[in-house]
Design a protein around this motif. Sequence first.
Motif, PDB file in Angstrom:
ATOM      1  N   ASP A  71       0.772  -1.284  -0.117  1.00 13.21           N
ATOM      2  CA  ASP A  71       0.081  -0.103  -0.125  1.00 13.21           C
ATOM      3  C   ASP A  71       0.976   1.121  -0.084  1.00 13.21           C
ATOM      4  O   ASP A  71       0.679   2.281  -0.700  1.00 13.21           O
ATOM      5  CB  ASP A  71      -1.109  -0.003   1.164  1.00 13.21           C
ATOM      6  N   LEU A  72       2.037   1.292   0.585  1.00 15.09           N
ATOM      7  CA  LEU A  72       2.861   2.254   0.534  1.00 15.09           C
ATOM      8  C   LEU A  72       3.460   2.609  -0.694  1.00 15.09           C
ATOM      9  O   LEU A  72       3.466   3.689  -1.373  1.00 15.09           O
ATOM     10  CB  LEU A  72       4.038   2.251   1.575  1.00 15.09           C
ATOM     11  N   LEU A  93       0.376  10.439   0.179  1.00 19.07           N
ATOM     12  CA  LEU A  93       1.268  10.164   1.111  1.00 19.07           C
ATOM     13  C   LEU A  93       1.987  10.997   1.951  1.00 19.07           C
ATOM     14  O   LEU A  93       2.303  12.024   1.636  1.00 19.07           O
ATOM     15  CB  LEU A  93       2.449   9.614  -0.026  1.00 19.07           C
ATOM     16  N   ALA A  94       1.683  10.664   3.327  1.00 12.89           N
ATOM     17  CA  ALA A  94       2.470  11.383   4.453  1.00 12.89           C
ATOM     18  C   ALA A  94       3.665  10.967   4.997  1.00 12.89           C
ATOM     19  O   ALA A  94       3.551   9.726   5.197  1.00 12.89           O
ATOM     20  CB  ALA A  94       1.197  11.512   5.346  1.00 12.89           C
ATOM     21  N   VAL A  95       4.541  11.671   5.033  1.00 20.81           N
ATOM     22  CA  VAL A  95       5.799  11.152   5.380  1.00 20.81           C
ATOM     23  C   VAL A  95       6.632  11.947   6.643  1.00 20.81           C
ATOM     24  O   VAL A  95       6.318  13.168   6.375  1.00 20.81           O
ATOM     25  CB  VAL A  95       7.013  11.201   4.138  1.00 20.81           C
ATOM     26  N   ALA A  96       6.827  11.354   7.524  1.00 22.87           N
ATOM     27  CA  ALA A  96       7.745  12.115   8.529  1.00 22.87           C
ATOM     28  C   ALA A  96       9.078  11.813   8.861  1.00 22.87           C
ATOM     29  O   ALA A  96       9.398  10.872   8.398  1.00 22.87           O
ATOM     30  CB  ALA A  96       6.898  11.591  10.037  1.00 22.87           C
ATOM     31  N   VAL A  97       9.859  12.716   8.868  1.00 24.45           N
ATOM     32  CA  VAL A  97      11.110  12.717   9.083  1.00 24.45           C
ATOM     33  C   VAL A  97      11.453  11.676  10.383  1.00 24.45           C
ATOM     34  O   VAL A  97      10.691  11.724  11.442  1.00 24.45           O
ATOM     35  CB  VAL A  97      12.016  13.882   9.012  1.00 24.45           C
ATOM     36  N   ALA A  98      12.639  11.013  10.494  1.00 24.17           N
ATOM     37  CA  ALA A  98      12.909  10.377  11.478  1.00 24.17           C
ATOM     38  C   ALA A  98      12.829  10.946  13.035  1.00 24.17           C
ATOM     39  O   ALA A  98      12.381  10.353  14.012  1.00 24.17           O
ATOM     40  CB  ALA A  98      14.680   9.765  11.368  1.00 24.17           C
ATOM     41  N   ASN A  99      13.139  12.532  12.924  1.00 21.02           N
ATOM     42  CA  ASN A  99      13.093  13.017  14.269  1.00 21.02           C
ATOM     43  C   ASN A  99      11.851  13.837  14.359  1.00 21.02           C
ATOM     44  O   ASN A  99      11.608  14.927  15.038  1.00 21.02           O
ATOM     45  CB  ASN A  99      14.185  14.016  14.482  1.00 21.02           C
ATOM     46  N   ALA A 103       3.030   9.267  14.068  1.00 20.56           N
ATOM     47  CA  ALA A 103       1.656   8.474  14.323  1.00 20.56           C
ATOM     48  C   ALA A 103       0.783   8.646  13.097  1.00 20.56           C
ATOM     49  O   ALA A 103       0.140   7.492  12.698  1.00 20.56           O
ATOM     50  CB  ALA A 103       0.785   8.667  15.414  1.00 20.56           C
ATOM     51  N   GLN A 104       0.734   9.716  12.357  1.00 18.94           N
ATOM     52  CA  GLN A 104      -0.024   9.914  11.155  1.00 18.94           C
ATOM     53  C   GLN A 104       0.364   9.514   9.814  1.00 18.94           C
ATOM     54  O   GLN A 104      -0.208   9.523   8.900  1.00 18.94           O
ATOM     55  CB  GLN A 104      -0.652  11.235  11.091  1.00 18.94           C
ATOM     56  N   ALA A 105       1.748   9.571   9.815  1.00 25.16           N
ATOM     57  CA  ALA A 105       2.583   9.012   8.493  1.00 25.16           C
ATOM     58  C   ALA A 105       2.218   7.699   8.132  1.00 25.16           C
ATOM     59  O   ALA A 105       2.112   6.824   8.932  1.00 25.16           O
ATOM     60  CB  ALA A 105       4.121   9.333   8.837  1.00 25.16           C
ATOM     61  N   HIS A 106       2.322   7.710   6.728  1.00 25.82           N
ATOM     62  CA  HIS A 106       2.387   6.650   6.098  1.00 25.82           C
ATOM     63  C   HIS A 106       3.901   5.857   6.122  1.00 25.82           C
ATOM     64  O   HIS A 106       3.751   4.650   5.761  1.00 25.82           O
ATOM     65  CB  HIS A 106       1.895   6.633   4.580  1.00 25.82           C
ATOM     66  N   TRP A 107       4.729   6.705   6.122  1.00 26.87           N
ATOM     67  CA  TRP A 107       6.095   6.117   6.000  1.00 26.87           C
ATOM     68  C   TRP A 107       6.966   7.035   7.074  1.00 26.87           C
ATOM     69  O   TRP A 107       6.703   8.478   7.115  1.00 26.87           O
ATOM     70  CB  TRP A 107       6.572   6.220   4.576  1.00 26.87           C
ATOM     71  N   GLN A 108       8.065   6.753   7.805  1.00 26.30           N
ATOM     72  CA  GLN A 108       9.081   7.477   8.366  1.00 26.30           C
ATOM     73  C   GLN A 108      10.444   7.173   7.997  1.00 26.30           C
ATOM     74  O   GLN A 108      10.579   6.122   7.651  1.00 26.30           O
ATOM     75  CB  GLN A 108       8.649   7.289   9.912  1.00 26.30           C
ATOM     76  N   GLU A 150      15.682  10.157   1.039  1.00 27.24           N
ATOM     77  CA  GLU A 150      14.974   8.743   1.077  1.00 27.24           C
ATOM     78  C   GLU A 150      13.478   8.968   0.307  1.00 27.24           C
ATOM     79  O   GLU A 150      13.224   7.986   0.004  1.00 27.24           O
ATOM     80  CB  GLU A 150      14.703   8.559   2.699  1.00 27.24           C
ATOM     81  N   VAL A 151      12.910   9.871   0.536  1.00 24.43           N
ATOM     82  CA  VAL A 151      11.678  10.223   0.057  1.00 24.43           C
ATOM     83  C   VAL A 151      11.462  10.158  -1.508  1.00 24.43           C
ATOM     84  O   VAL A 151      10.815   9.508  -1.987  1.00 24.43           O
ATOM     85  CB  VAL A 151      10.797  11.380   0.603  1.00 24.43           C
ATOM     86  N   CYS A 152      12.456  10.932  -2.155  1.00 22.65           N
ATOM     87  CA  CYS A 152      12.696  10.873  -3.414  1.00 22.65           C
ATOM     88  C   CYS A 152      12.980   9.714  -3.830  1.00 22.65           C
ATOM     89  O   CYS A 152      12.412   9.218  -4.885  1.00 22.65           O
ATOM     90  CB  CYS A 152      14.048  11.873  -3.792  1.00 22.65           C
ATOM     91  N   ASP A 153      13.832   8.590  -3.164  1.00 23.27           N
ATOM     92  CA  ASP A 153      14.286   7.686  -3.753  1.00 23.27           C
ATOM     93  C   ASP A 153      13.014   6.528  -3.770  1.00 23.27           C
ATOM     94  O   ASP A 153      12.679   5.886  -4.526  1.00 23.27           O
ATOM     95  CB  ASP A 153      15.338   6.623  -2.874  1.00 23.27           C
ATOM     96  N   LEU A 154      12.073   6.714  -2.556  1.00 19.83           N
ATOM     97  CA  LEU A 154      10.967   5.928  -2.176  1.00 19.83           C
ATOM     98  C   LEU A 154      10.036   6.281  -3.803  1.00 19.83           C
ATOM     99  O   LEU A 154       9.530   5.243  -4.196  1.00 19.83           O
ATOM    100  CB  LEU A 154      10.416   6.255  -1.048  1.00 19.83           C
TER     101      LEU A 154
END
Length: 182
Positions: free
Chosen positions: A12-13, A132-138, A145-150, A162-166
């Motif tokens: 799904d991601l 597509l919601a992405v949170a950075v590691a920090n 909690a709301q992100a599809h990916w971190q 990392e987001v660009c590569d994804l």
Amino acid sequence: MTESYLANLPTDLLARAAAIRLAVFDVDGTLTDGRLHYGEDGRETKVFHVHDGLGLKRLQANGVQVAIITARISHPVALRAEELDIAHVYQGQGDKRACLRELLEALNLTPAQAAFVGDDLPDLAPMRLAGLAVAVANAHPWLAAQAHWQTRHRGGEGAVREVCDLILLAQGKAEAERERWQ
């Protein structure tokens, strides 16, 4: 060969990332490490990661538009955006979600076609709108909690790359990018 942080990603991601036509980024804490630097003369400086910049350029070269939406106004942001040929730069945005909606409408895109990458509370509303919601590691835990990916990397330290590569991987463009550089 897939980088370890891109291995075994949920289907799904990958589907969300494959649909992205617009990638939107916060600045402080996402494109930078979040620290504010002021010189003796009061001028602000920012540090941007070169890997993030190349990732953003490669997204654009592969047909994904890039935008910046930030609450602060900063001359270094304008300079970096110009250097990276980012046409959609919105500074001083108190309501990032409204700004994102207007941008989507102007580009004739749906929320499912947008990614939003952030690190702190002002980024929560646009993340909830984006496909597509992405949170950075920090990132703040509420965003995580709301992100599809971190990301594995912290803001300003390669997280944007990392987001660009994804996105490139999900859109089947990663291998061509790898070959381009060999």
